[in-house]
Design a protein around this motif. Sequence first.
Motif, PDB file in Angstrom:
ATOM      1  N   ASP A 143      37.825  43.650  27.220  1.00 58.40           N
ATOM      2  CA  ASP A 143      39.210  43.217  27.411  1.00 58.40           C
ATOM      3  C   ASP A 143      40.169  44.232  26.788  1.00 58.40           C
ATOM      4  O   ASP A 143      41.159  44.650  27.403  1.00 58.40           O
ATOM      5  N   ASN A 177      26.484  36.803  33.446  1.00 59.48           N
ATOM      6  CA  ASN A 177      27.777  36.120  33.377  1.00 59.48           C
ATOM      7  C   ASN A 177      28.817  36.849  34.228  1.00 59.48           C
ATOM      8  O   ASN A 177      29.824  37.367  33.741  1.00 59.48           O
ATOM      9  N   ASP A 179      31.012  35.663  36.343  1.00 60.82           N
ATOM     10  CA  ASP A 179      32.361  35.102  36.386  1.00 60.82           C
ATOM     11  C   ASP A 179      33.209  35.602  35.218  1.00 60.82           C
ATOM     12  O   ASP A 179      34.389  35.936  35.390  1.00 60.82           O
ATOM     13  N   ALA A 180      32.630  35.649  34.023  1.00 63.47           N
ATOM     14  CA  ALA A 180      33.380  36.113  32.848  1.00 63.47           C
ATOM     15  C   ALA A 180      33.761  37.580  32.992  1.00 63.47           C
ATOM     16  O   ALA A 180      34.868  37.988  32.604  1.00 63.47           O
ATOM     17  N   TYR A 182      34.240  39.302  35.883  1.00 62.21           N
ATOM     18  CA  TYR A 182      35.279  39.481  36.885  1.00 62.21           C
ATOM     19  C   TYR A 182      36.598  38.823  36.493  1.00 62.21           C
ATOM     20  O   TYR A 182      37.675  39.245  36.949  1.00 62.21           O
ATOM     21  N   GLU A 183      36.550  37.834  35.642  1.00 60.79           N
ATOM     22  CA  GLU A 183      37.788  37.249  35.140  1.00 60.79           C
ATOM     23  C   GLU A 183      38.621  38.315  34.420  1.00 60.79           C
ATOM     24  O   GLU A 183      39.848  38.407  34.618  1.00 60.79           O
ATOM     25  N   LEU A 184      37.957  39.148  33.618  1.00 55.84           N
ATOM     26  CA  LEU A 184      38.670  40.215  32.921  1.00 55.84           C
ATOM     27  C   LEU A 184      39.103  41.315  33.883  1.00 55.84           C
ATOM     28  O   LEU A 184      40.225  41.838  33.790  1.00 55.84           O
ATOM     29  N   LEU A 186      39.825  41.142  37.068  1.00 55.26           N
ATOM     30  CA  LEU A 186      40.943  40.709  37.908  1.00 55.26           C
ATOM     31  C   LEU A 186      42.189  40.433  37.077  1.00 55.26           C
ATOM     32  O   LEU A 186      43.319  40.607  37.559  1.00 55.26           O
ATOM     33  N   LYS A 187      42.009  40.049  35.841  1.00 58.70           N
ATOM     34  CA  LYS A 187      43.147  39.807  34.950  1.00 58.70           C
ATOM     35  C   LYS A 187      43.974  41.071  34.746  1.00 58.70           C
ATOM     36  O   LYS A 187      45.208  41.033  34.778  1.00 58.70           O
ATOM     37  N   ASP A 189      43.719  44.047  36.561  1.00 58.23           N
ATOM     38  CA  ASP A 189      44.092  44.664  37.834  1.00 58.23           C
ATOM     39  C   ASP A 189      44.194  46.195  37.756  1.00 58.23           C
ATOM     40  O   ASP A 189      45.038  46.802  38.416  1.00 58.23           O
ATOM     41  N   ARG A 208      34.738  40.709  45.304  1.00 53.50           N
ATOM     42  CA  ARG A 208      35.997  40.133  44.804  1.00 53.50           C
ATOM     43  C   ARG A 208      37.135  41.156  44.896  1.00 53.50           C
ATOM     44  O   ARG A 208      38.028  41.199  44.040  1.00 53.50           O
TER      45      ARG A 208
END
Length: 268
Positions: A143, A177, A179-180, A182-184, A186-187, A189, A208
């Motif tokens: 992150d 993991n 999802d975790a 790709y959450e970062l 896409l967050k 960008d 995605r």
Amino acid sequence: MTKLIVFTDLHMVPEGATIIGLDPYARLLAGIEHVNRRHADADRVIFMGDLTHRADTPSYERLRDLLSLLTPPAAITIGNHDHRERFLESFSHVQPDENGFIQQVIDFDDCRAVLLDTLFAPPYDYPMSHAGYLCETRLAWFDRALAGAGGRPVLVFMHHPPHKTGFTGMDAIRLGNEDAFYELVLKHDNVRHIFAGHVHRTIGGSHRGIPFSIFKSPVHQQPMPFDTPDTSLSVDEPAAYGIVVVTQDGLQVHNEDYEIAGRDVAIA
């Protein structure tokens, strides 16, 4: 324009050992010689894990001495066939992050390269640890790495693909993991491309909305049948590495089957 050479799945073995009759040392040496001859101007040679086959100290020492022959500088992360502590004992010049993981950020004028440590260990509990995983500590580090890119496009290098690739057995031991991760991605960008290994196959596409590339090994490759659950099947196909070039308008990704690249050129 930043140029990066990418090797993955080296599977180094002790002297005298082979994998399906192939010598990982000889094949990687040929790759290093090819890079020195054709791409000495590369900004980095990135190694994306599975540096050894059995994570033994003699193999790490053989690999360390072999990589010293490279003309461009190297950057290294590890995979599921590796052992973090043994790697650091042999590669004492490699600086882990503040929590001991083999990951780093490298800034160039036109991009930020982020190397992730996806090894699901300790404990080194095979076969469970053959899958990849990014713990909360590593996700927090990732992150911060994305947040600090300062407007540069980010290229992510990791051993385990963070999504399915179509190979049943290998998909079962991908990053656990997704999802975790790709959450970062896409967050923030700012991730322009994801690079992985692990599958021993040339694969490209998007997931995605993010483009990805997976490279073959310098040693043995994954056979093409998609539906086999066996993750150990291997075939003797040409050794390869990747070439990544950042351009003014985007990115180019090439696959170099260097073992057959020396064949005579003719006009078709």
